[in-house]
Design an enzyme around this catalytic site. Sequence first.
Site, short mmCIF file in Angstrom:
data_model
loop_
_atom_site.label_atom_id
_atom_site.label_comp_id
_atom_site.label_asym_id
_atom_site.label_seq_id
_atom_site.Cartn_x
_atom_site.Cartn_y
_atom_site.Cartn_z
CG ASP A 16 -2.20 0.86 0.90
OD1 ASP A 16 -2.12 1.73 0.01
OD2 ASP A 16 -3.23 0.66 1.56
C1 NOJ Z 1 -3.99 3.96 0.29
C2 NOJ Z 1 -5.18 3.05 0.28
O1 NOJ Z 1 -5.17 2.25 1.44
C3 NOJ Z 1 -5.26 2.15 -0.93
O2 NOJ Z 1 -6.50 1.50 -0.91
C4 NOJ Z 1 -5.07 2.93 -2.18
O3 NOJ Z 1 -5.17 2.09 -3.31
C5 NOJ Z 1 -3.74 3.64 -2.12
N1 NOJ Z 1 -3.70 4.53 -0.98
C6 NOJ Z 1 -3.47 4.44 -3.36
O4 NOJ Z 1 -4.29 5.54 -3.40
#
Ligand code: NOJ
Length: 761
Positions: free
Chosen positions: A280
Amino acid sequence: MILIRRVTLAMLLLLSSCQFLFCQSALNPAIESRIDDLLKRMTVEEKSGQLAQYDGDSAPNLDLVRQGRAGSLFNVFGADRTNAAQRIAVEKSRLKIPLLFGLDVIHGYRTIFPVPIGSASSFDLDLIQQSERVAAKEATAEGVKWVFAPMVDIARDPRWGRIVEGAGEDPYLGSMVAAARVRGFQGSNIADPQSVIACAKHFVAYGGVEGGRDYNTVDISEELLREVYLPPFHAAVEAGTGTIMSGFEDLNGVPATANHHTLTDILRTEWGFNGFVVSDYTSVKELIAHGIARDSSEAVLKAIIAGVDMDMAGGDFGTQLPALAKSGAVPMTVLDEAVRRVLRIKFQAGLFDNPYTDPRRAHDDVLSSANLQVERKMAQESIVLLKNQNNLLPLDPSVKTIAVIGQLADSKADQLGPWAGNGNASDAVTPLEGIKARLPNANILYAKGADILSMEKVYKNPGLYGFVPAPTTATGAAGASTEATPADLQEAITAANKSDVVIMVLGELAQMTGEASSRASLDLPGKQQELLEAIVATGKPVVLVLESGRPLHITWANDHVPAIMQAWFPGVQAGNAIADLLFGDASPSARLTISWPRSIGQIPTYYNHKNTGRPTSETRWHTGYLDESKAPLFPFGYGLTYTNFKYGNLHVETSTINPSETLSVSAEIENTGQRPGTEVVQFYVHDRVANTSRPVRELKGFQRVTLAPGEHKSVEFSVNANDLGSYDPDMKWVVPPGTYDVWVAPNSAEGITGTFEVSAK
Ligand code: NOJ
């Protein structure tokens, strides 16, 4: 020394996992040999670069692309932009390896669909798949080949803002929806120019964060992990998802982004996943804050050894991996295997042959009327009718004067929900606009009634503003935005008094839900509760349409308002879909995918709980609360229609089965009302005695059945006995012999019931 042992163990596991690599999808020898060829020619910097994703197409990022030190760009969309960056990769970099463009396409790209918890409420897998197909078509028309979806986290706690992004609390429904979304995104082939690569996230158990607080710790048993949180990911893998995203949270002491047990032992070794894992956003770097790495070098080492292949946006794989590989801390086999996985997806997606997007596609494929039609249907099917006293709904379209009240009724941006891809608020139809379009001759009186809180103030000072009304100051500064001024309130009361019926659209602003939007209260924010009570006090019939990303605290409303609809955030066609249902042009058919708590103190409340040793008793000595019922306000699977259905003739066709046979159960469903309707017929099972305690009910099937008035139908469910099994205390999957209960039911708290036996062999 310890590190070397762990690395060796990782290598052994990698090797042992190879025998499973063919489980997910057969590998293509031609692709594998092209990867071999590239690997031979790549420098360590270029290999590390393939594992690095950067956010945006800034000049420094494009420079990294030119040097072959970036494998993917995030947040770059629009064919002109993606083609320009791609040209640098495939024409200017030494090895000409194409970039992969990723984006959060969570509930649509430009045609914004209902938030995922809403679309899941449809229990309509075909339509969910179709809606993701639309999203894929639109995203690829603008150069996006990889979406960070579906979010398949099971969640039992509505305080967690991200409950809006998933399919609710049930692992079976969650699995079905996860697979449907992957099929929709990827189509039959990710090389199709209209297909995107899916990314099931957030691996795993992110939905279990303590206290519903985002990014928080998760400490759960292996049984809960395997029975509740892992199944939707497994379903996504089985459906062929190309990628998986690791979570932010600490999972049983080892953050998900460094968790070898889940990322390698389970995902690769047990399941044979052969796509790649992306972290993530900066979750590799965050291993330092978690306290399991001293610096970013150690964070990278732990993440890649655990099984993360690409670092999202953090930059650490790009900067740290070359040295780690050169020193041997990260064995070259580990680096090569991660690069192989990334390159494999790029080859499978056809990027080496077709790296560019035809800029003319966007004109036809984005926000087309066909796409909007799918969205309108999805929105109609996502809205749950919670209450309809004396059949107040559907409303008579010949009604003369209607009051429409509430800030959300007239807010375009909020219809789109919290994570609207490349959505544009101006595309949205508000409830007010939808009602006006449906009733061009009626007198429609709109009044805001009360301001909902300003998010800017909440972000600046959550402690002060929270979601309870802020104190009014002498100057009015602190409380101004939360105050329903007497004038606003009076205007709403006057409008209500002049009308035949009142439609109130209340709830949360879209930004009150989603990532980093946990709440400690589920009350209607701002002065909306007071507004509701004031309007109900006028004595006019009130329909409450709730827009929110989570169940709200509505016990007062349930006691006093005759009709309530949970609309979630329905997307660009919100107002039209709401009007379709309010005036009976379409019938509600959605069902709750989460148990709706009566009060915040009940959380977590979920239908598939264990019985406990003291489920009920005449005396006080049983599980429950002194000051609250333990039953939810509305159970999982609940939702009304504009007609009634009768359940009868439950027939267990296979009264005894062995663990390799199939259970077949049928029941007769009849529409006993005056209008056509769609019932979501649900099938639940309970294993009475096993070596681990079993949930009181588990969903094992569902069907949407549409019946005309007076029509009836036999509905059949078949389930492999193996799917009725459970993990024993040694985490071995078993199908315990003995008596099981079954229900064919309109929701998780009702239904007609029978039993069957599973024999030992
Ligand atoms: C953090 C989020 O938890 C995730 O779901 C997302 O895809 C990424 N940021 C990118 O924006």
